[in-house]
Design a protein around this motif. Structure first.
Motif, PDB file in Angstrom:
ATOM      1  N   UNK A 106      13.197 -26.002  11.089  1.00 11.65           N
ATOM      2  CA  UNK A 106      14.236 -26.014  12.121  1.00 11.65           C
ATOM      3  C   UNK A 106      14.905 -24.645  12.230  1.00 11.65           C
ATOM      4  N   UNK A 107      15.181 -24.012  11.104  1.00 11.60           N
ATOM      5  CA  UNK A 107      15.788 -22.680  11.110  1.00 11.60           C
ATOM      6  C   UNK A 107      14.863 -21.666  11.782  1.00 11.60           C
ATOM      7  N   UNK A 108      13.585 -21.742  11.484  1.00 15.27           N
ATOM      8  CA  UNK A 108      12.631 -20.806  12.092  1.00 15.27           C
ATOM      9  C   UNK A 108      12.563 -21.020  13.597  1.00 15.27           C
ATOM     10  N   UNK A 109      12.563 -22.268  14.027  1.00 14.46           N
ATOM     11  CA  UNK A 109      12.525 -22.556  15.462  1.00 14.46           C
ATOM     12  C   UNK A 109      13.783 -22.062  16.164  1.00 14.46           C
ATOM     13  N   UNK A 110      14.903 -22.054  15.442  1.00 13.53           N
ATOM     14  CA  UNK A 110      16.178 -21.602  15.999  1.00 13.53           C
ATOM     15  C   UNK A 110      16.321 -20.083  15.913  1.00 13.53           C
ATOM     16  N   UNK A 111      15.297 -19.420  15.395  1.00 13.05           N
ATOM     17  CA  UNK A 111      15.341 -17.964  15.300  1.00 13.05           C
ATOM     18  C   UNK A 111      16.103 -17.448  14.093  1.00 13.05           C
ATOM     19  N   UNK A 112      16.438 -18.328  13.174  1.00 11.80           N
ATOM     20  CA  UNK A 112      17.181 -17.940  11.977  1.00 11.80           C
ATOM     21  C   UNK A 112      16.190 -17.463  10.910  1.00 11.80           C
ATOM     22  N   UNK A 113      15.627 -16.296  11.137  1.00  9.76           N
ATOM     23  CA  UNK A 113      14.622 -15.748  10.231  1.00  9.76           C
ATOM     24  C   UNK A 113      14.987 -14.322   9.857  1.00  9.76           C
TER      25      UNK A 113
END
Length: 83
Positions: free
Chosen positions: A60-67
């Motif tokens: 979910x974090x990766x999909x939200x751009x939280x990388x």
């Protein structure tokens, strides 16, 4: 004799040299755990509930751009290693 045939022969020799039942049973369990029909195993079934939850959170974090970029991670690791 092929490399596989040689390896099997050596493996059989090793097994034949073990005379302790407990050791043989442990050896069998170890080898059986490595030899599974991977097509019937879902890796998610192997995860604990905590691991599964954390995996889904990460997705979910990766999909939200939280990388973090690779360069950013390399800089941070470099800092940690220099301490």
């Amino acid at each position: 004799m092929s490399k596989v045939a040689i390896a099997k022969a050596e493996f059989h020799k090793l097994i034949d040299s073990i005379n302790d039942l407990e050791t043989l049973e442990k050896f069998y369990q170890l080898m059986a755990s490595f030899y599974k029909d991977d097509s019937s195993i879902d890796i998610l079934d192997e995860l604990s509930e905590t691991q599964r939850r954390r995996l889904y959170q990460s997705i979910a974090q990766a999909k939200a751009g939280e990388t973090f970029s690779h360069e950013n991670v390399k800089r941070e690791v470099s800092k940690w290693l220099s301490k």
